[in-house]
Design a protein around this motif. Structure first.
Motif, PDB file in Angstrom:
ATOM      1  N   CYS A   1       0.830  -1.203   0.000  1.00  0.00           N
ATOM      2  CA  CYS A   1       0.000   0.000   0.000  1.00  0.00           C
ATOM      3  C   CYS A   1       0.868   1.258   0.000  1.00  0.00           C
ATOM      4  CB  CYS A   1      -0.931  -0.010   1.207  1.00  0.00           C
ATOM      5  SG  CYS A   1      -2.185  -1.323   1.129  1.00  0.00           S
ATOM      6  N   GLY A   2       1.938   1.234   0.794  1.00  0.00           N
ATOM      7  CA  GLY A   2       2.933   2.305   0.802  1.00  0.00           C
ATOM      8  C   GLY A   2       2.353   3.692   0.615  1.00  0.00           C
ATOM      9  N   THR A   3       2.669   4.298  -0.542  1.00  0.00           N
ATOM     10  CA  THR A   3       2.201   5.648  -0.843  1.00  0.00           C
ATOM     11  C   THR A   3       0.977   5.648  -1.749  1.00  0.00           C
ATOM     12  OG1 THR A   3       3.722   5.736  -2.734  1.00  0.00           O
ATOM     13  CG2 THR A   3       4.525   6.584  -0.628  1.00  0.00           C
ATOM     14  N   ARG A   4       0.392   4.461  -1.991  1.00  0.00           N
ATOM     15  CA  ARG A   4      -0.799   4.413  -2.838  1.00  0.00           C
ATOM     16  C   ARG A   4      -1.993   5.076  -2.141  1.00  0.00           C
ATOM     17  NH1 ARG A   4       1.750  -0.540  -4.228  1.00  0.00           N
ATOM     18  NH2 ARG A   4       1.750  -0.944  -6.470  1.00  0.00           N
ATOM     19  N   ARG A   5      -2.884   5.604  -2.943  1.00  0.00           N
ATOM     20  CA  ARG A   5      -4.142   6.151  -2.441  1.00  0.00           C
ATOM     21  C   ARG A   5      -5.250   5.193  -2.822  1.00  0.00           C
ATOM     22  NH1 ARG A   5      -8.182   9.435  -4.720  1.00  0.00           N
ATOM     23  NH2 ARG A   5      -9.374  10.621  -3.155  1.00  0.00           N
ATOM     24  N   MET A   6      -6.099   4.806  -1.852  1.00  0.00           N
ATOM     25  CA  MET A   6      -7.166   3.858  -2.140  1.00  0.00           C
ATOM     26  C   MET A   6      -8.178   3.845  -1.014  1.00  0.00           C
ATOM     27  SD  MET A   6      -5.500   0.135  -1.174  1.00  0.00           S
ATOM     28  CE  MET A   6      -3.942   0.404  -2.019  1.00  0.00           C
ATOM     29  N   LEU A   7      -9.379   3.307  -1.312  1.00  0.00           N
ATOM     30  CA  LEU A   7     -10.364   2.972  -0.305  1.00  0.00           C
ATOM     31  C   LEU A   7     -10.389   1.458  -0.197  1.00  0.00           C
ATOM     32  CD1 LEU A   7     -12.749   3.570   1.611  1.00  0.00           C
ATOM     33  CD2 LEU A   7     -14.250   3.425  -0.400  1.00  0.00           C
ATOM     34  N   LEU A   8     -10.162   0.953   0.998  1.00  0.00           N
ATOM     35  CA  LEU A   8     -10.193  -0.481   1.251  1.00  0.00           C
ATOM     36  C   LEU A   8     -11.461  -0.807   2.050  1.00  0.00           C
ATOM     37  CD1 LEU A   8      -8.918  -3.320   1.257  1.00  0.00           C
ATOM     38  CD2 LEU A   8      -7.681  -2.657   3.321  1.00  0.00           C
ATOM     39  N   VAL A   9     -12.325  -1.626   1.460  1.00  0.00           N
ATOM     40  CA  VAL A   9     -13.555  -2.048   2.131  1.00  0.00           C
ATOM     41  C   VAL A   9     -13.295  -3.401   2.787  1.00  0.00           C
ATOM     42  CG1 VAL A   9     -16.010  -2.576   1.873  1.00  0.00           C
ATOM     43  CG2 VAL A   9     -14.942  -0.828   0.415  1.00  0.00           C
TER      44      VAL A   9
ATOM     45  N   THR B   1      -1.876   4.089  10.200  1.00  0.00           N
ATOM     46  CA  THR B   1      -0.723   4.786  10.779  1.00  0.00           C
ATOM     47  C   THR B   1       0.492   4.775   9.869  1.00  0.00           C
ATOM     48  OG1 THR B   1      -0.101   2.759  11.954  1.00  0.00           O
ATOM     49  CG2 THR B   1      -1.445   4.355  13.149  1.00  0.00           C
ATOM     50  N   ARG B   2       0.569   3.826   8.925  1.00  0.00           N
ATOM     51  CA  ARG B   2       1.787   3.693   8.108  1.00  0.00           C
ATOM     52  C   ARG B   2       1.563   3.943   6.625  1.00  0.00           C
ATOM     53  NH1 ARG B   2       3.367  -2.144  10.308  1.00  0.00           N
ATOM     54  NH2 ARG B   2       5.182  -1.961   8.930  1.00  0.00           N
ATOM     55  N   CYS B   3       0.319   4.050   6.185  1.00  0.00           N
ATOM     56  CA  CYS B   3       0.008   4.282   4.769  1.00  0.00           C
ATOM     57  C   CYS B   3      -0.943   5.467   4.677  1.00  0.00           C
ATOM     58  CB  CYS B   3      -0.608   3.034   4.136  1.00  0.00           C
ATOM     59  SG  CYS B   3       0.391   1.554   4.307  1.00  0.00           S
ATOM     60  N   PRO B   4      -0.428   6.684   4.541  1.00  0.00           N
ATOM     61  CA  PRO B   4      -1.270   7.885   4.657  1.00  0.00           C
ATOM     62  C   PRO B   4      -2.330   8.017   3.570  1.00  0.00           C
ATOM     63  CG  PRO B   4       0.950   8.445   3.918  1.00  0.00           C
ATOM     64  CD  PRO B   4       0.992   7.015   4.344  1.00  0.00           C
ATOM     65  N   GLY B   5      -2.206   7.293   2.462  1.00  0.00           N
ATOM     66  CA  GLY B   5      -3.185   7.421   1.393  1.00  0.00           C
ATOM     67  C   GLY B   5      -4.331   6.432   1.477  1.00  0.00           C
ATOM     68  N   VAL B   6      -4.351   5.594   2.503  1.00  0.00           N
ATOM     69  CA  VAL B   6      -5.368   4.546   2.610  1.00  0.00           C
ATOM     70  C   VAL B   6      -6.516   5.007   3.511  1.00  0.00           C
ATOM     71  CG1 VAL B   6      -5.859   2.203   3.424  1.00  0.00           C
ATOM     72  CG2 VAL B   6      -3.728   2.690   2.196  1.00  0.00           C
ATOM     73  N   THR B   7      -7.746   4.813   3.037  1.00  0.00           N
ATOM     74  CA  THR B   7      -8.955   5.011   3.829  1.00  0.00           C
ATOM     75  C   THR B   7      -9.635   3.650   3.967  1.00  0.00           C
ATOM     76  OG1 THR B   7      -9.264   7.280   3.044  1.00  0.00           O
ATOM     77  CG2 THR B   7     -11.203   6.162   3.920  1.00  0.00           C
ATOM     78  N   VAL B   8     -10.184   3.351   5.143  1.00  0.00           N
ATOM     79  CA  VAL B   8     -10.802   2.051   5.399  1.00  0.00           C
ATOM     80  C   VAL B   8     -12.290   2.242   5.694  1.00  0.00           C
ATOM     81  CG1 VAL B   8     -10.840   0.013   6.884  1.00  0.00           C
ATOM     82  CG2 VAL B   8      -8.645   1.061   6.253  1.00  0.00           C
ATOM     83  N   LEU B   9     -13.112   1.461   5.010  1.00  0.00           N
ATOM     84  CA  LEU B   9     -14.549   1.376   5.293  1.00  0.00           C
ATOM     85  C   LEU B   9     -14.831  -0.060   5.695  1.00  0.00           C
ATOM     86  CD1 LEU B   9     -17.469   2.406   5.282  1.00  0.00           C
ATOM     87  CD2 LEU B   9     -17.547   1.933   2.819  1.00  0.00           C
ATOM     88  N   ALA B  10     -15.242  -0.278   6.950  1.00  0.00           N
ATOM     89  CA  ALA B  10     -15.448  -1.627   7.468  1.00  0.00           C
ATOM     90  C   ALA B  10     -16.922  -1.865   7.758  1.00  0.00           C
ATOM     91  CB  ALA B  10     -14.625  -1.829   8.746  1.00  0.00           C
ATOM     92  N   THR B  11     -17.332  -3.122   7.625  1.00  0.00           N
ATOM     93  CA  THR B  11     -18.664  -3.530   8.094  1.00  0.00           C
ATOM     94  C   THR B  11     -18.465  -4.612   9.148  1.00  0.00           C
ATOM     95  OG1 THR B  11     -19.092  -5.383   6.573  1.00  0.00           O
ATOM     96  CG2 THR B  11     -19.525  -3.155   5.755  1.00  0.00           C
TER      97      THR B  11
END
Length: 408
Positions: free
Chosen positions: A358-366, A386-396
């Motif tokens: 994921c590193g510097t990638r930008r993404m939404l992870l469901v 905390t370690r991949c600033p471009g990642v957003t998480v949407l959890a169910t």
């Protein structure tokens, strides 16, 4: 005068004509002096370099003086100066092709690093144009000289940089043939292999690019006992992501098609769509069957960027959560090729491969259906956030993850 040592040693007069120097010993003496570019060289050092590998004459000092006399007759007495117990050539670094090459190559690399591929190409062409053969070809001890190793490494880097400039300028088709030949000669040169794989990808030959990566991986494993480095693995992950089919209305091919229309939940959907930039972890909670997954998928469609869905309903063992998410990201192959752990080694970070990908990638992870492995899912989410600033998480989940910053 100008001096060339990137190949057989040559001297160029101010009018551009070549100056005849003499036999091998005189050319060896000239090469040794040229390399110092105006700095004095002691007599004993010159004797060692000119007669390297051979027994010097009984009167080595007199023999060296004779060679200096012949060199002065060829270049002019004022060009070879007696100084400090030895001799020096009246020359500057800019008069020597080797030092001009190093300057131009460094300037070209700097231009490439700041995105000026056009200027980089011009500078690197000028630098590479100075090469006529093996560096210091007329110096008897060239094979043991660390300077030769240094300049040949810089030559190899300049060639790689020149190819990289072409790729940045959209000229991949024009460098396929030379890159293929060079990559075949140096199968363990990872930066070069990465350029070859990029050229294949940029010319629409993704399948061949993936096959080329596999060849490199195999060669590194069999001959060096190592895996590809981070740069090659990241390139491979990108190839896998690009190779997945893209469905209608699906930016990444990661979300399944819905078979029915979506009715209701307008307030929740609008709230999610309006706040992607402000929230890095959102968890949709509630009992089974209330529509958490469907709302998450509809909300994910409003995210302006790559979206990946990791379905955790079938995951029962927390230790496999990371692998399941890597698979969803199309990066599981790099994990399968890891070597067995060293006995008694320190425990490996269970999410290291995922964080590296994921590193510097930008993404939404469901992360869908986390309740069966909520503890591990929470650790995974916290590691990514905390370690991949471009990642957003949407959890169910049927319960919150309990991660700092979570919006439930």
């Amino acid at each position: 005068m100008r001096y060339s040592v990137l190949g057989p040693t040559l001297v160029h007069a101010p009018d551009g004509t070549d100056v005849a120097v003499g036999g091998p010993r005189v050319r060896a003496l000239l090469t040794a002096l040229v390399l110092r570019a105006g700095r004095p060289v002691p007599v004993r050092e010159l004797v060692d370099e000119v007669w390297y590998g051979d027994e010097p004459p009984a009167d080595a000092v007199a023999a060296l003086q004779a060679l200096v006399g012949r060199l002065r007759r060829a270049l002019g007495r004022e060009r070879v100066v007696s100084a400090e117990g030895g001799y020096r050539l009246d020359a500057r670094p800019e008069d020597v092709d080797l030092y001009r090459f190093e300057r131009l190559a460094a300037e070209g690399a700097a231009a490439l690093a700041v995105g000026d591929a056009g200027r980089a190409a011009v500078l690197l062409d000028e630098a590479l144009g100075l090469w006529r053969g093996p560096a210091l070809a007329d110096l008897p001890g060239r094979d043991a000289d660390p300077l030769v190793v240094r300049v040949e490494q810089r030559h190899a880097q300049a060639r790689r940089d020149r190819f990289a400039a072409d790729l940045a300028l959209g000229r991949a088709a024009g460098v396929l043939a030379p890159l293929a030949a060079l990559a075949a000669e140096q199968p363990l040169d990872e930066p070069l292999q990465a350029l070859w794989i990029r050229a294949l990808r940029d010319t629409g030959r993704a399948a061949e690019a993936l096959a080329a990566y596999e060849e490199v991986r195999t060669a590194l494993a069999e001959r060096l006992g190592t895996d590809p480095g981070p740069a090659l693995r990241a390139l491979h992950a990108d190839l896998l992501a690009e190779d997945r089919p893209v469905g209608p209305g699906d930016r990444t091919g990661a979300l399944p098609a819905r078979l029915t229309s979506f009715i209701g939940r307008d307030d929740e959907l609008g709230d999610l769509a309006a706040a992607w930039g402000d929230r890095r972890l959102v968890t949709l909670t509630g009992p089974g069957g209330v529509g958490k997954t469907r709302l998450a998928l509809e909300a994910a469609e409003t995210y302006d960027g790559p979206v990946h869905l990791a379905e955790l309903a079938s995951v029962r063992d927390g230790s496999t959560v990371g692998a399941a998410v890597l698979t969803a990201l199309g990066a599981r192959e790099t994990q399968l090729w890891q070597r067995p752990p060293v006995p008694d080694a320190a425990p490996k970070d269970p999410f290291a491969d995922l964080v590296e990908h994921c590193g510097t990638r930008r993404m939404l992870l469901v992360l869908d259906n986390c309740e069966h492995v909520v503890g591990t899912a929470a650790e995974l989410a916290q590691s990514l956030l905390t370690r991949c600033p471009g990642v957003t998480v949407l959890a169910t989940s049927r319960e919150p993850l309990g991660v700092p910053g979570e919006v439930v």
